[in-house]
Design an enzyme around this catalytic site. Structure first.
Site, PDB file in Angstrom:
ATOM      1  N   HIS A 197       0.815  -1.135  -0.079  1.00  0.00           N
ATOM      2  CA  HIS A 197       0.062  -0.126   0.010  1.00  0.00           C
ATOM      3  C   HIS A 197       0.852   1.227  -0.248  1.00  0.00           C
ATOM      4  O   HIS A 197       0.423   2.251   0.529  1.00  0.00           O
ATOM      5  CB  HIS A 197      -1.027  -0.011   1.310  1.00  0.00           C
ATOM      6  CG  HIS A 197      -0.230  -0.081   2.440  1.00  0.00           C
ATOM      7  ND1 HIS A 197      -0.864  -0.614   3.490  1.00  0.00           N
ATOM      8  CD2 HIS A 197       0.778   0.466   2.893  1.00  0.00           C
ATOM      9  CE1 HIS A 197       0.039  -0.411   4.626  1.00  0.00           C
ATOM     10  NE2 HIS A 197       1.124   0.207   4.256  1.00  0.00           N
TER      11      HIS A 197
ATOM     12  N   HIS B 206      -1.676   4.389   9.720  1.00  0.00           N
ATOM     13  CA  HIS B 206      -0.412   4.876  10.296  1.00  0.00           C
ATOM     14  C   HIS B 206      -0.372   6.130  11.072  1.00  0.00           C
ATOM     15  O   HIS B 206      -0.037   7.273  10.399  1.00  0.00           O
ATOM     16  CB  HIS B 206       0.479   4.909   8.856  1.00  0.00           C
ATOM     17  CG  HIS B 206       0.659   4.004   7.990  1.00  0.00           C
ATOM     18  ND1 HIS B 206      -0.609   3.414   7.263  1.00  0.00           N
ATOM     19  CD2 HIS B 206       1.482   3.158   7.836  1.00  0.00           C
ATOM     20  CE1 HIS B 206      -0.109   2.416   6.623  1.00  0.00           C
ATOM     21  NE2 HIS B 206       1.104   2.092   6.805  1.00  0.00           N
TER      22      HIS B 206
ATOM     23  N   HIS C 145       9.966  -4.020   4.207  1.00  0.00           N
ATOM     24  CA  HIS C 145      10.788  -2.849   4.401  1.00  0.00           C
ATOM     25  C   HIS C 145      11.076  -2.094   5.550  1.00  0.00           C
ATOM     26  O   HIS C 145      10.277  -2.542   6.668  1.00  0.00           O
ATOM     27  CB  HIS C 145       9.770  -1.644   3.482  1.00  0.00           C
ATOM     28  CG  HIS C 145       8.452  -1.552   4.004  1.00  0.00           C
ATOM     29  ND1 HIS C 145       7.328  -2.674   4.242  1.00  0.00           N
ATOM     30  CD2 HIS C 145       7.658  -0.466   4.241  1.00  0.00           C
ATOM     31  CE1 HIS C 145       6.382  -2.098   4.733  1.00  0.00           C
ATOM     32  NE2 HIS C 145       6.515  -0.904   4.838  1.00  0.00           N
TER      33      HIS C 145
ATOM     34  N   GLU D 109       3.811  -5.684   8.413  1.00  0.00           N
ATOM     35  CA  GLU D 109       2.447  -5.236   7.781  1.00  0.00           C
ATOM     36  C   GLU D 109       1.917  -6.769   7.250  1.00  0.00           C
ATOM     37  O   GLU D 109       0.852  -7.068   7.155  1.00  0.00           O
ATOM     38  CB  GLU D 109       2.746  -4.218   6.854  1.00  0.00           C
ATOM     39  CG  GLU D 109       2.894  -2.928   7.406  1.00  0.00           C
ATOM     40  CD  GLU D 109       2.977  -1.806   6.477  1.00  0.00           C
ATOM     41  OE1 GLU D 109       2.806  -0.767   7.142  1.00  0.00           O
ATOM     42  OE2 GLU D 109       2.828  -2.055   5.485  1.00  0.00           O
TER      43      GLU D 109
HETATM   44  C1  DHB Z   1       6.382   3.146   2.550  1.00  0.00           C
HETATM   45  C2  DHB Z   1       5.499   1.750   2.488  1.00  0.00           C
HETATM   46  C3  DHB Z   1       4.526   1.409   3.530  1.00  0.00           C
HETATM   47  O1  DHB Z   1       4.037   0.460   3.673  1.00  0.00           O
HETATM   48  C4  DHB Z   1       4.214   2.859   4.394  1.00  0.00           C
HETATM   49  O2  DHB Z   1       3.117   2.657   5.216  1.00  0.00           O
HETATM   50  C5  DHB Z   1       4.829   4.172   4.149  1.00  0.00           C
HETATM   51  C6  DHB Z   1       6.022   4.192   3.147  1.00  0.00           C
HETATM   52  C7  DHB Z   1       7.612   3.321   1.702  1.00  0.00           C
HETATM   53  O3  DHB Z   1       8.104   2.241   1.061  1.00  0.00           O
HETATM   54  O4  DHB Z   1       7.661   4.538   1.208  1.00  0.00           O
HETATM   55 FE    FE Z   2       2.440   0.651   5.788  1.00  0.00          FE
END
Ligand code: DHB
Ligand code: FE
Length: 280
Positions: free
Chosen positions: A12, A59, A193, A240
């Protein structure tokens, strides 16, 4: 009766919302990402689901350190796009399905899941970016949404196994709703990530792809991945992905893959996307 016809999983990434809102999806950087959703856009237009049970995480837009619901269900009539610091996204309001949502809430709570019931909240990129990926830029979203918000931001977050069990309970809840509705369950977030600290930028394509493999077929091994493995292998935000397991649990014992897409890079992460259907 209502039935769960399919499951959709997708990252997302907020940057993709910016690309859609600014008309940049055809740019060289974004094209390979968005190309992987063309199949799904056509498929969704044919499927015409009535309702999506959309599992996502907030978030720090609707919730913050004042209140941290582990599992929450949106029973409201409508939800506005959240202002995440640069104004709300120019996307349609999200329309709920209060009758089915209250039915699911009751079924889950009587099934021993202590859900938080939310009637008013704004929804952030965790929910609106997946809608943009699957439906593009319509004047109104073509489907009603029941948000299921999961805390994956502040430790302690729920285990993968608890998420899988919640998915199974969502399946029982939907299947006991008397109206004839085509319901999809979406799991969003991921993939690997880490957005801060010395390991910021971590992407683990091998692990991500074995997770995608594990979502397909009849293995339930993914439910037993411990938090520490997500943290070590996929960075601090990879957790996540437990939200995908709610969708997977809702599809029953076995799944068939209709579409799969994986691409690096996508902002600080990899884009991962699956379309699954129950295989029995
Ligand atoms: C990014 C990915 C995410 O899942 C998020 O909530 C905020 C930023 C990213 O890769 O920039
Ligand atoms: Fe996220």
């Amino acid at each position: 009766m209502a039935r769960i016809t399919a499951g959709v999983a997708t990252s997302h990434v907020p940057l993709l919302g910016v690309a859609v809102d600014q008309g940049k999806t055809g740019d060289a950087y974004f094209k390979p990402i968005f190309d992987g959703y063309e199949w799904t856009k056509r498929w969704e237009a044919e499927q015409k689901p009535d309702v999506i049970v959309l599992v996502y995480n907030d978030h720090a837009s609707a919730f913050d350190m004042k209140i941290i619901p582990t599992f929450a269900i949106g029973c409201g009539e409508r939800y506005k796009p959240a202002d995440e610091g640069w104004g709300p996204r120019p996307v349609p309001e999200v329309i709920g399905h209060p009758d089915l949502a209250w039915h699911i809430a009751q079924s889950l709570i009587l099934d021993d899941f202590d859900m938080t019931i939310i009637n008013e909240m704004d929804v952030d990129h965790g929910l609106t970016v997946p809608l943009s990926m699957m439906f593009g830029t319509p004047a109104a979203w073509p489907v009603k949404i029941i948000p299921i918000a999961v805390n994956v931001v502040t430790y302690p977050v729920p285990s993968g196994n608890r998420c899988w069990l919640l998915g199974e309970a969502i399946r029982r809840a939907v299947q006991s709703f008397p109206e004839d509705l085509n319901v999809q369950v979406w799991g969003t977030g991921g993939m690997s990530h880490q957005l801060q600290g010395p390991r910021a930028g971590l992407i683990n394509a091998e692990w991500d792809n074995s997770f995608l493999d594990g979502m397909i077929g009849e293995s339930d091994a993914l439910r037993n991945i411990p938090h520490i493995e997500y943290l070590r292998e996929t960075g601090s935000e990879g957790i996540e992905m437990v939200m995908w397991l709610i969708m997977r649990g809702a599809l029953g014992r076995k799944t068939r893959c209709l579409h799969r897409h994986y691409h690096v890079p996508c902002s600080n992460t990899a884009i991962g996307h699956l379309v699954l259907e129950p295989a029995e």
